[in-house]
Design a protein around this motif. Structure first.
Motif, short mmCIF file in Angstrom:
data_model
loop_
_atom_site.label_atom_id
_atom_site.label_comp_id
_atom_site.label_asym_id
_atom_site.label_seq_id
_atom_site.Cartn_x
_atom_site.Cartn_y
_atom_site.Cartn_z
N ALA A 47 0.84 -1.21 0.00
CA ALA A 47 0.00 0.00 0.00
C ALA A 47 0.86 1.25 0.00
CB ALA A 47 -0.92 0.01 1.22
N HIS A 48 0.53 2.16 -0.89
CA HIS A 48 1.23 3.45 -0.93
C HIS A 48 0.78 4.32 0.23
CE1 HIS A 48 2.11 7.60 -2.35
NE2 HIS A 48 3.25 7.01 -2.66
N ASN A 49 1.66 5.28 0.59
CA ASN A 49 1.38 6.18 1.73
C ASN A 49 0.09 6.99 1.56
OD1 ASN A 49 3.70 5.51 3.20
ND2 ASN A 49 4.98 6.92 2.04
N GLY A 64 4.69 2.24 2.03
CA GLY A 64 5.82 3.14 1.77
C GLY A 64 5.60 4.03 0.58
N ASP A 65 6.70 4.70 0.20
CA ASP A 65 6.66 5.55 -1.00
C ASP A 65 6.92 4.66 -2.23
OD1 ASP A 65 9.40 5.05 -0.80
OD2 ASP A 65 10.00 7.16 -0.79
N SER A 66 6.96 5.29 -3.40
CA SER A 66 7.11 4.48 -4.62
C SER A 66 8.41 3.68 -4.61
CB SER A 66 7.14 5.37 -5.86
OG SER A 66 6.15 6.31 -5.83
N LEU A 67 9.47 4.29 -4.07
CA LEU A 67 10.77 3.61 -4.07
C LEU A 67 10.73 2.40 -3.14
CD1 LEU A 67 13.70 3.57 -5.00
CD2 LEU A 67 14.27 5.12 -3.12
N THR A 153 12.65 8.02 -8.61
CA THR A 153 11.46 8.37 -7.84
C THR A 153 11.75 9.72 -7.20
OG1 THR A 153 12.16 7.52 -5.70
CG2 THR A 153 11.19 5.91 -7.22
N SER A 154 10.77 10.24 -6.47
CA SER A 154 11.03 11.53 -5.79
C SER A 154 12.07 11.34 -4.69
CB SER A 154 9.73 12.09 -5.20
OG SER A 154 9.20 11.18 -4.27
N GLY A 155 12.26 10.09 -4.24
CA GLY A 155 13.20 9.83 -3.15
C GLY A 155 14.65 9.73 -3.60
N VAL A 221 6.53 19.73 2.15
CA VAL A 221 5.88 19.63 0.83
C VAL A 221 6.53 18.52 0.01
CG1 VAL A 221 5.29 22.10 0.81
CG2 VAL A 221 7.38 21.32 -0.33
N HIS A 222 5.74 18.02 -0.94
CA HIS A 222 6.27 17.00 -1.86
C HIS A 222 6.94 17.72 -3.04
CE1 HIS A 222 6.32 13.59 -4.63
NE2 HIS A 222 6.21 12.84 -3.55
N PRO A 223 8.05 17.16 -3.58
CA PRO A 223 8.73 17.84 -4.69
C PRO A 223 7.97 17.86 -6.01
CG PRO A 223 9.85 15.80 -4.13
CD PRO A 223 8.78 15.98 -3.11
N GLU A 224 6.76 17.29 -6.05
CA GLU A 224 5.90 17.48 -7.23
C GLU A 224 5.20 18.83 -7.17
OE1 GLU A 224 3.29 14.11 -7.28
OE2 GLU A 224 4.91 12.71 -7.66
N CYS A 225 5.37 19.58 -6.06
CA CYS A 225 4.78 20.93 -5.97
C CYS A 225 5.62 21.89 -6.81
CB CYS A 225 4.81 21.41 -4.53
SG CYS A 225 3.67 20.56 -3.43
N GLY A 237 10.35 16.61 0.38
CA GLY A 237 10.85 15.25 0.19
C GLY A 237 9.74 14.31 -0.22
N SER A 238 10.15 13.11 -0.56
CA SER A 238 9.17 12.08 -0.96
C SER A 238 8.21 11.82 0.20
CB SER A 238 9.91 10.78 -1.29
OG SER A 238 10.34 10.17 -0.09
N THR A 239 7.16 11.05 -0.06
CA THR A 239 6.21 10.78 1.02
C THR A 239 6.91 10.08 2.19
OG1 THR A 239 5.52 8.72 -0.08
CG2 THR A 239 4.20 10.70 -0.51
N ALA A 240 7.86 9.18 1.90
CA ALA A 240 8.59 8.51 2.99
C ALA A 240 9.47 9.51 3.73
CB ALA A 240 9.43 7.37 2.43
P1 13P Z 1 6.32 9.09 -3.53
O1 13P Z 1 7.27 8.28 -4.32
O2 13P Z 1 6.99 10.25 -2.82
O3 13P Z 1 5.55 8.25 -2.59
O4 13P Z 1 5.30 9.81 -4.51
C1 13P Z 1 4.41 9.11 -5.31
C2 13P Z 1 3.33 9.95 -5.79
O5 13P Z 1 2.53 9.55 -6.58
C3 13P Z 1 3.26 11.30 -5.25
O6 13P Z 1 2.21 11.97 -5.79
#
Ligand code: 13P
Ligand code: SF4
Length: 324
Positions: A47-49, A64-67, A153-155, A221-225, A237-240
């Motif tokens: 399950a993703h965060n 966890g996060d995607s990574l 990934t963002s991580g 904040v998440h780096p997708e911002c 940083g990433s969700t993790a």
């Molecule tokens: P993370 O890899 O940081 O969990 O991000 C995945 C994602 O979809 C964020 O929108």
């Protein structure tokens, strides 16, 4: 002696701060059924965060996060993987576990970033920038990964970009992630115009207003911002990485400017931290429910398949990332 399964009733204590007692009966029978189905089918749930707390804290085996999900997907002994997350995450799990059954409970669980680019776009970019390596965010289809040199990934995006030892990379499809990484490295980054529909909606004004209305709040904040949002934050940083930050620093008051379920899931672990809740929902993540996880396990659907020739090339890009 076989170990006994937990029951929904025994799990409620864990989530009572984020799931009102009135809502719990709607979840309990699905939770009990899913726990039993996992045992019968030798299945694990990743399950993703951003999954809701009744999924994240009550039926998931790996979170966890995607990574982290990509890494941990590789070490499972289970026969069946249910991916409680979006389609690209299920595809990544399948790439790394070609012999296992990977299920995604709702095929419509997509991603605006994955939808922003197709394999043909990557081929055209390569023609336009000959010899420049392509770093592809995992939030993409297997077809796009197959056209790429390496995933990120963002991580780990900065580490991946710098691992290539080149002055210039193409980084796709998230324009904001690329711009944000560009501020942390000397490598020149050529970006694509994809955006996350959840994170693009946060603004610097949101952060300034929050700081006024909630003095002392720590803003993550998440780096997708957008970069101007990241510039106003205390940490990106990433969700993790956001979750770890709260665990390590225990800010008295915090806002996670990201998908809404993140705060609920992290709050379960940290009752001493006050979570301020401006957040945006990801409609794709929210397609996954206890009810459709149960059906996925009962009816073996939806089975993720990837055309072998595409899978071979996409797997290489993911494995190169994991080797870093
Ligand atoms: P993370 O890899 O940081 O969990 O991000 C995945 C994602 O979809 C964020 O929108
Ligand atoms: Fe995609 Fe954004 Fe949803 Fe993450 S939050 S799955 S990047 S749309």
């Amino acid at each position: 002696m076989p170990t006994s399964l937990p029951t929904a009733a025994s799990l409620y204590d864990r989530v009572q701060r984020v799931i009102p007692p009135m809502e719990w009966p709607t979840f309990a029978s699905d939770i009990d059924a899913i726990l039993e189905l996992k045992r019968q089918r030798n299945a694990v749930i990743l399950a993703h965060n951003y999954q809701t707390p009744e999924i994240f804290h009550c039926v998931a085996d790996i979170v966890g996060d995607s990574l982290a999900l990509a890494r941990k997907a590789m070490s499972t002994e289970a026969d069946v993987i249910v991916l409680a997350g979006v389609h690209f995450m299920a595809e990544t799990a399948k790439l790394l576990n070609p012999k296992k059954t990977v299920l995604v409970p709702d095929l419509r669980a997509g991603c605006s970033l994955a939808d922003s680019i197709a394999a043909e776009d990557v081929r055209l970019l390569r023609q336009r920038y000959p010899g420049v390596p392509v770093v592809t965010y995992v939030n993409t289809s297997a077809e796009v990964k197959a056209e790429s040199d390496i995933c990120c990934t963002s991580g780990n995006a900065k580490a991946v970009v710098e691992s290539l030892g080149v002055p210039r990379v193409i980084m796709l499809p998230d324009e904001y992630l690329a711009l944000n990484i560009g501020t942390q490295t000397d490598v020149e980054i050529i970006a694509w115009k994809g955006h996350c529909e959840v994170h693009e909606r946060f603004t610097p004004a949101d952060i300034r207003e929050l700081r006024e209305s909630h003095p002392g709040v720590t803003v993550l904040v998440h780096p997708e911002c957008p970069p101007e949002v990241v510039a106003e934050a205390d940490f990106s940083g990433s969700t993790a990485a956001m979750s770890d930050y709260v665990g390590r620093r225990k800010p008295p008051r915090v806002v996670l400017m990201t998908e809404c379920s993140m705060s609920d899931n992290v709050a379960v672990e940290h009752p001493e931290v006050e979570f301020i809740r401006p957040c945006n929902l990801c409609p794709h993540m929210k397609r996954i429910t206890l009810a459709n996880i149960r059906i996925a396990l009962e009816q073996n659907r939806h089975v993720v398949t990837i055309e072998p020739e595409i899978a071979g090339r996409a797997r290489l890009a993911v494995e190169r990332m994991l080797a870093i």
